[in-house]
Design a protein around this motif. Structure first.
Motif, PDB file in Angstrom:
ATOM      1  N   ALA A  85      -5.477  -4.725   6.589  1.00 49.29           N
ATOM      2  CA  ALA A  85      -5.971  -4.768   5.324  1.00 49.29           C
ATOM      3  C   ALA A  85      -7.847  -4.845   4.458  1.00 49.29           C
ATOM      4  O   ALA A  85      -8.083  -4.423   2.753  1.00 49.29           O
ATOM      5  CB  ALA A  85      -4.970  -4.858   3.808  1.00 49.29           C
ATOM      6  N   ARG A 118     -11.224  -3.786   1.532  1.00 48.68           N
ATOM      7  CA  ARG A 118     -10.681  -3.188   1.403  1.00 48.68           C
ATOM      8  C   ARG A 118     -11.050  -2.531  -0.764  1.00 48.68           C
ATOM      9  O   ARG A 118      -9.842  -2.414  -1.171  1.00 48.68           O
ATOM     10  CB  ARG A 118      -9.702  -1.877   2.123  1.00 48.68           C
ATOM     11  N   SER A 119     -11.079  -4.490  -0.402  1.00 48.40           N
ATOM     12  CA  SER A 119     -10.481  -4.873  -1.706  1.00 48.40           C
ATOM     13  C   SER A 119      -9.043  -4.998  -2.411  1.00 48.40           C
ATOM     14  O   SER A 119      -8.702  -5.138  -3.849  1.00 48.40           O
ATOM     15  CB  SER A 119     -11.302  -3.319  -2.753  1.00 48.40           C
ATOM     16  N   GLU A 128       0.612  -1.145   0.041  1.00 53.92           N
ATOM     17  CA  GLU A 128       0.030   0.462  -0.491  1.00 53.92           C
ATOM     18  C   GLU A 128       1.028   0.919  -0.074  1.00 53.92           C
ATOM     19  O   GLU A 128       2.089   1.568   1.135  1.00 53.92           O
ATOM     20  CB  GLU A 128      -0.909   0.136   1.418  1.00 53.92           C
ATOM     21  N   THR A 142      -4.298 -12.229   3.036  1.00 53.32           N
ATOM     22  CA  THR A 142      -4.053  -9.861   2.781  1.00 53.32           C
ATOM     23  C   THR A 142      -4.639  -9.839   4.469  1.00 53.32           C
ATOM     24  O   THR A 142      -4.838 -10.645   5.092  1.00 53.32           O
ATOM     25  CB  THR A 142      -5.804  -9.153   2.452  1.00 53.32           C
TER      26      THR A 142
END
Length: 165
Positions: free
Chosen positions: A91, A94-95, A55, A87
């Motif tokens: 996170a 959050r796609s 990110e 993931t």
């Protein structure tokens, strides 16, 4: 890595959901080093391609680790390969997985399509509805239920995406 950032990094692998869904839990630095070496061997052999999902953060050269995607079982002339992903807990929702999977899928077909790759398979245990949603969101259609196996203690779902999808 050292200090506080190292603790934050390793805490991601203590997440009970992540440990439940991954086949290789990381307990310590030695496990992490073995996992990295396995990723390097896959790249060198040309049959497994893992990517860190980061990110972006303002004013930071490297982003924060939020996940991982992998294309595996790649073989010249073989019409199929498999994808996997995870993931980090902070996170989820959050796609992250679907965006990373979509990028990986495009890259895989662009890179290996001329060498025979026609479809990519996504497998997950039946009790993982989040992975089912990611598969559907990314155009991986449900194909069938697979019986439990040593790597998957419960029945699983097979989803497939084809080059023409």
């Amino acid at each position: 890595m050292g200090g506080r950032s190292e603790k934050a990094h390793w805490s991601r692998f203590q997440d009970s959901a992540l440990r439940h869904w991954t086949s290789t839990p990381l307990e310590n630095k030695a496990d992490g080093a073995r996992w990295v070496r396995a990723q390097q061997r896959g790249w060198a052999a040309g049959d497994r391609f893992g990517f860190a999902v980061l990110e972006a953060q303002p004013d930071v050269f490297r982003g924060q680790l939020v996940g991982n995607v992998v294309l595996k079982e790649v073989e010249s002339g073989k019409p199929s390969a498999e994808v996997g992903y995870w993931t980090a807990a902070h996170a989820r929702g959050r796609s992250v997985a679907s965006r990373a999977l979509e990028v990986l899928t495009g890259w895989a077909f662009d890179t290996f399509g001329a060498d025979g790759l026609e479809r990519i398979e996504l497998l997950h245990q039946e009790d993982n509805p989040a992975s089912c949603r990611v598969a559907q969101k990314c155009g991986y259609g449900f194909d069938r239920v697979l019986p439990a196996a040593p790597a998957f203690p419960l029945d699983g779902h097979l989803h497939i995406r084809r080059t023409d999808s």
